[in-house]
Structures are given as C-alpha cells and as structure tokens.
Design a protein around this motif. Structure first.
Motif, mmCIF file in Angstrom:
data_model
loop_
_atom_site.group_PDB
_atom_site.id
_atom_site.type_symbol
_atom_site.label_atom_id
_atom_site.label_comp_id
_atom_site.label_asym_id
_atom_site.label_seq_id
_atom_site.Cartn_x
_atom_site.Cartn_y
_atom_site.Cartn_z
ATOM 1 N N ILE A 1 57.145 60.290 -13.096
ATOM 2 C CA ILE A 1 56.326 61.215 -12.702
ATOM 3 C C ILE A 1 55.435 61.160 -12.794
ATOM 4 O O ILE A 1 53.489 60.942 -12.153
ATOM 5 C CB ILE A 1 56.579 62.184 -13.723
ATOM 6 C CG1 ILE A 1 58.033 63.504 -13.266
ATOM 7 C CG2 ILE A 1 55.204 63.668 -13.384
ATOM 8 C CD1 ILE A 1 58.312 64.478 -13.956
ATOM 9 N N LEU A 2 54.308 60.070 -14.276
ATOM 10 C CA LEU A 2 53.384 59.871 -14.349
ATOM 11 C C LEU A 2 52.647 58.003 -14.072
ATOM 12 O O LEU A 2 51.547 58.192 -13.550
ATOM 13 C CB LEU A 2 53.092 59.586 -15.650
ATOM 14 C CG LEU A 2 53.357 61.040 -16.345
ATOM 15 C CD1 LEU A 2 53.670 60.517 -18.118
ATOM 16 C CD2 LEU A 2 52.618 62.098 -16.232
ATOM 17 N N TYR B 1 54.771 62.593 -8.852
ATOM 18 C CA TYR B 1 53.246 61.913 -9.248
ATOM 19 C C TYR B 1 52.454 62.581 -8.555
ATOM 20 O O TYR B 1 51.429 62.559 -8.656
ATOM 21 C CB TYR B 1 53.761 60.035 -8.555
ATOM 22 C CG TYR B 1 53.056 59.632 -8.649
ATOM 23 C CD1 TYR B 1 52.111 59.245 -9.649
ATOM 24 C CD2 TYR B 1 52.087 58.776 -7.592
ATOM 25 C CE1 TYR B 1 51.205 58.666 -10.027
ATOM 26 C CE2 TYR B 1 50.999 58.149 -7.531
ATOM 27 C CZ TYR B 1 50.875 58.106 -8.284
ATOM 28 O OH TYR B 1 49.046 57.125 -8.890
ATOM 29 N N ALA C 1 51.062 64.600 -10.968
ATOM 30 C CA ALA C 1 50.736 64.385 -11.684
ATOM 31 C C ALA C 1 48.944 63.644 -11.490
ATOM 32 O O ALA C 1 47.789 64.252 -12.192
ATOM 33 C CB ALA C 1 50.861 62.851 -12.041
ATOM 34 N N LYS C 2 49.084 63.269 -10.308
ATOM 35 C CA LYS C 2 47.514 63.329 -9.709
ATOM 36 C C LYS C 2 46.834 64.080 -9.306
ATOM 37 O O LYS C 2 45.251 63.883 -10.049
ATOM 38 C CB LYS C 2 47.701 61.997 -8.212
ATOM 39 C CG LYS C 2 48.502 60.812 -8.562
ATOM 40 C CD LYS C 2 47.996 60.200 -7.467
ATOM 41 C CE LYS C 2 48.678 59.924 -5.743
ATOM 42 N NZ LYS C 2 48.112 59.597 -5.125
ATOM 43 N N GLY D 1 50.764 66.935 -14.051
ATOM 44 C CA GLY D 1 51.191 66.260 -15.085
ATOM 45 C C GLY D 1 52.631 66.213 -16.473
ATOM 46 O O GLY D 1 53.937 66.787 -16.132
ATOM 47 N N ASN E 1 47.656 63.147 -17.648
ATOM 48 C CA ASN E 1 49.246 63.767 -17.697
ATOM 49 C C ASN E 1 48.922 65.279 -18.431
ATOM 50 O O ASN E 1 49.466 65.858 -18.903
ATOM 51 C CB ASN E 1 50.422 63.207 -18.295
ATOM 52 C CG ASN E 1 50.279 62.886 -20.114
ATOM 53 O OD1 ASN E 1 48.863 62.547 -19.934
ATOM 54 N ND2 ASN E 1 51.306 62.819 -21.054
ATOM 55 N N SER F 1 55.500 61.392 -23.580
ATOM 56 C CA SER F 1 54.845 60.274 -21.975
ATOM 57 C C SER F 1 54.041 59.347 -22.917
ATOM 58 O O SER F 1 54.167 58.330 -21.729
ATOM 59 C CB SER F 1 54.424 61.509 -21.564
ATOM 60 O OG SER F 1 52.614 61.686 -21.747
#
Length: 498
Positions: A71-72, A89, A92-93, A97, A229, A377
């Motif tokens: 994801i990150l 992803y 997250a962008k 996140g 995040n 994370s």
C-alpha cells in the motif's frame, strides 16, 4: 470442545511471533517463509504446543504484514499481496494511506477467521478418509505431492522437476544403511552423515542464508522513498467502508481458502482470482484499480484465507503446498510429530492447540496492526544491514544446536545457503527442492513396503479403487501444471514481443 486454557506465556509467544512476522512481511525482500525458517531453532526451547503459538504467529503475521509495503510503496511484501498494490497504492498517493491500511487489516482478519472455520470443519473429514490408506496409497499420495513441484515451478517446469528429484536424492544420502552402497556419499563424509543431512540447516540455508547472500551482492542499497501515510480529511477510515462488501468479503475469503487447499497454486493466484471475481460482480468495475476499497477487500481477504486453507492438506495428508507450509511440516518433524491421516487421532491436544493458536494469532494480528498502524507502517524504513547480522547469528546458533553441537551442521547451513543462492541465479525454485527433500525418505519407504508385500509386482499400484482416484489426481495435477506452464510461456513471449 476446545480446551481454552491459554497461559500468559503462550499469549506472549504468539504476540512475539505475530509482531516479528509483521516485520518480516513488511520489509521488502523478507518473507513469512524466511521468518518461520529463521526462528525455527527457537522451538527447541519450547514444548510443541508453545512452539506452535510462535510458528503460527510468524505465519499469520508474515502473510498480513505484506500489505504495508504494497500500500505505501507499491512493493508487495508477499506474493499474495500483488493485487493489494492495485488499489492500495493509489489510495496512499492521494493521502488515504491509513484508511487503505485499516481496510486491508480488517479484510485480512475476516479472511483468517473464515479459513480457520474451514480448517476445523474439513481437516477431520479428509483425515478420516485417508485412514483407509495402505502403503500403496501412501506412496501415491506422496507421488501426488511431488507433482505439486510442477505446479510450483511457474514457467520453469523442467527446472522445478529437477530441483524436486534432486531434493529426493539429497534426502536419501546417508540414510537406510542397507542401501548405502548405492548412495552418492563420499568416503570422507560417511562418518558425519550416518543420519543424512539434517532438515534444519538445509531449510535455513535455502531460505535465509541464500537471501542474505543476494542482498549482500546488491550491497543492500535498497532505499524506500517516504510516502505520506496519513489520512486526508475527506478519506478517514470507517466501518462504513464495508457496507455492501459482505458478499465480497466471504467470497474472497472462500476463494483464498479453496486455493490454499490446492497444493502448489499459491497466494498470488488466489488474490488475482478473488480480485477478478470482485471486478466481475462489482456495480462499478471501472473504479477498481483507481483506489477502491472493494479491490483491497478482495485481495486481503483471499490473502489471509490461504493460512487455514494451506494447513488442510498439510495436517490431513502430510502434503506441503508451498514453501511456508513446507517449513511448518519441518517444525512438526523436528518435534517428532508425523502429520498425515493419523495426526488428529494420535495428537488431539496438538490439533486443538493449532485451532486455538490460529484464532489467537489472528486476533493479536488485528490488535497489533489496526490500532498502532501509523507506527507499525514505519517498519518499512528499517535498514536491512542492521537486521541481517542478528539473523545470521540466530541461523548459525540454530544449526549448531541441531545435533547437540556439530560443526558439520554449520557447514551444511553454508553449503545449502550457496545452493539456494545458485538456485536463485539459474531460476530453480528452492521450494521444489525442499518438498523433494522432505518427502524423499517416505517415498522410498512406502515404495519398498508396497513392492515387498506384492512380491515385486508393480501392478499393486493399480489394484485398488482409492489408488485409481489418486492416479486421476496425479494426472489432473500434471495436466494443470503443463497448461499453466504453457500459458506462462505465452505470456512471457507476448511481453517480450511488445
């Protein structure tokens, strides 16, 4: 009734296993398989039940932790986290996140619980059927397990088959003194190899030391660019994210469980199938791949659905379906427990412990990841050059202690580390070698027993209805592997042509 008598020590060991597993799953290049292999020597300090809490915690944590880098930073921590990157992803962008991580964690928890229910229901039924097996059927089951090697090879079938039967050959070196004249054991090693190569140095070398060699070659220069995040003001996590996702959750969890039952299919295939089904049944399929919670739910529910599903053939038939369950079967062997049709009847307490430990580890995973996820994370930023010296030390101590302090086992650790490193260079799957190594002794034993009972006739392998059914499974497994191998080659050829 399950004996829910869990001591503080078991809870602490399970928590340690889950947290360490999350770390291994979250750091790119480190896997759940590596986590279980590295910490296997620690099980010598515990009884079997306590050791299971540690190993299953590592397993659950390692599989779950893969969603963090997926994801990150758009890098799957585990093969089954590939589809998590599709929607995680993009979320997250755009600053969501934390929301993406929490959606994935909840879906992982539900998938793990559904797979646990399937494990509790179906393993005793499969074991009861397998109790009728003679040495003939047991030989055929192991032969079927070896066909898994072809399915695990993914476009490298000849290499996989070579690795599997090379593993069988290595497992028989120094074993069964009556046949030692035919073994390829050099004279100067015969005194050291009266019991063959020990399992622990072999698997730690293959899955831990070889990985460290690869990282050392690259100079451990892998860097992670920091990703925000946090949570945007408009995209905070809420359980409303799961509104209308009940069918998707259950369907994806069951797909993961079913794919876990099928030896050799693997987590990436399960998550891709679950994601495809989610897209097919979605009211807004065009949103999947752009940062939709629906895609995350499908990927992570199927991902953790594998944990219980993969244990069904392992515990009922003694068939490891992938590298992680192959390492788990090694843990049972090191504790003197034979998994297979008699496992539940001969070890009811251990069976109950597995169910309770899986439930506890899934709960701990949820608690450890859901609430402190902002801090968890940050695991992805730990420099690997700080971790690997500690891992090397644990590996060497574990190998040396295998047979009460033999330096030969440390050399074996190094040898199989080099073997695993070479396998990686020439694209030979180490998991195929390990499955062959684990099953080789039983393959020869049951073959000799069957031939001896039949007076030397090979027709004994075609004389019973159960045997014919297993032959059908073998043919189906090989046919699937050939089809999958051809499909993979066509895909690579198409990519190369573009």
């Amino acid at each position: 009734m399950l004996p829910f008598t869990i001591g503080i020590s078991q809870i602490l060991v399970a928590a340690m296993g889950v947290v360490v597993g999350i770390i291994f799953g979250a750091i790119p290049g480190m896997t759940a398989t590596m986590a279980v292999a590295v910490f296997l020597p620690l099980t010598y300090a515990y009884d079997l039940e306590t050791a299971l809490y540690l190993l299953l915690g590592l397993y659950v944590g390692g599989i779950s932790g893969g969603l963090i880098p997926a994801i990150l930073i758009n890098i799957p921590g585990t093969p089954s986290s590939i589809t998590t990157t599709f929607d995680g992803y993009p979320m997250a962008k755009r600053g969501a996140g934390e929301r993406a991580l929490k959606v994935g964690i909840v879906a992982s928890f539900v998938g793990g619980i559904i797979s646990l229910i399937a494990l509790a229901l179906f393993t005793p039924l499969l074991s009861a059927a397998a109790l009728k097996f003679s040495s003939v059927e047991k030989f055929l089951i192991i032969l079927f397990a070896l066909t898994v090697i072809a399915a695990l090879s993914k476009g490298q079938m000849l290499r996989g088959i070579f690795a599997g039967f090379f593993g069988v050959l290595i497992s028989l070196m120094g074993m069964f003194s009556v046949n030692n004249a035919y073994r390829m054991v050099p004279d100067f090693m015969r005194s050291k190899m009266q019991d063959g190569f020990q399992l622990l140095p072999v698997l730690i070398g293959l899955f831990a030391i070889s990985q460290i060699f690869e990282e050392a070659e690259e100079g451990m220069r892998f860097k992670v660019e920091k990703m925000d995040n946090g949570t945007s003001s408009t995209e905070k996590f809420s359980f409303a994210d799961f509104k209308g996702q009940g069918v998707n959750l259950i369907r994806s969890s069951l797909i993961g469980t079913f794919m876990g039952v099928l030896p050799g299919v693997g987590g990436s295939a399960a998550s891709i199938l679950a994601y495809a089904q989610a897209k097919n049944f979605s009211k807004h399929p065009e949103l999947l791949g752009t940062g939709a919670a629906e895609g995350l739910v499908a990927s992570e529910a199927s991902n953790n659905g594998l944990t219980g599903g993969a244990l069904i053939p392992l515990l009922s038939l003694g068939i490891p379906g992938d590298s992680t369950t192959a390492v788990l079967i090694s843990a049972f062997m090191l504790q003197g427990i034979q998994v297979g049709p008699l496992f539940i009847t001969q070890n009811p307490n251990t069976w109950n412990t597995i169910l309770v430990a899986l439930l506890l580890c899934n709960i701990i995973m949820f608690v450890c990841m859901f609430y402190p996820i902002k801090w968890i994370s940050k695991i992805i930023y730990i420099p690997r050059q700080r971790l690997y010296p500690v891992i090397i030390m644990i590996c060497i101590v574990g190998a040396y202690a295998t047979k009460n302090g033999r330096i030969f086992d440390v050399w074996a650790l190094l040898i199989f580390g080099i073997v695993g490193y070479i396998f990686g260079k020439i694209k030979i799957p180490a998991s195929c070698f390990l499955i062959g190594f684990i099953l080789g002794k039983d393959l020869e034993n049951y073959f000799i027993q069957s031939i001896s009972a039949s007076g030397g006739s090979l027709m004994v392998f075609f004389s019973r209805p159960i045997g014919w059914f297993i032959w059908l499974l073998i043919v189906a497994s090989v046919a699937y592997a050939l089809w999958d191998n051809a499909k993979d080659k066509k895909k690579k050829a198409a990519e190369a042509a573009q």
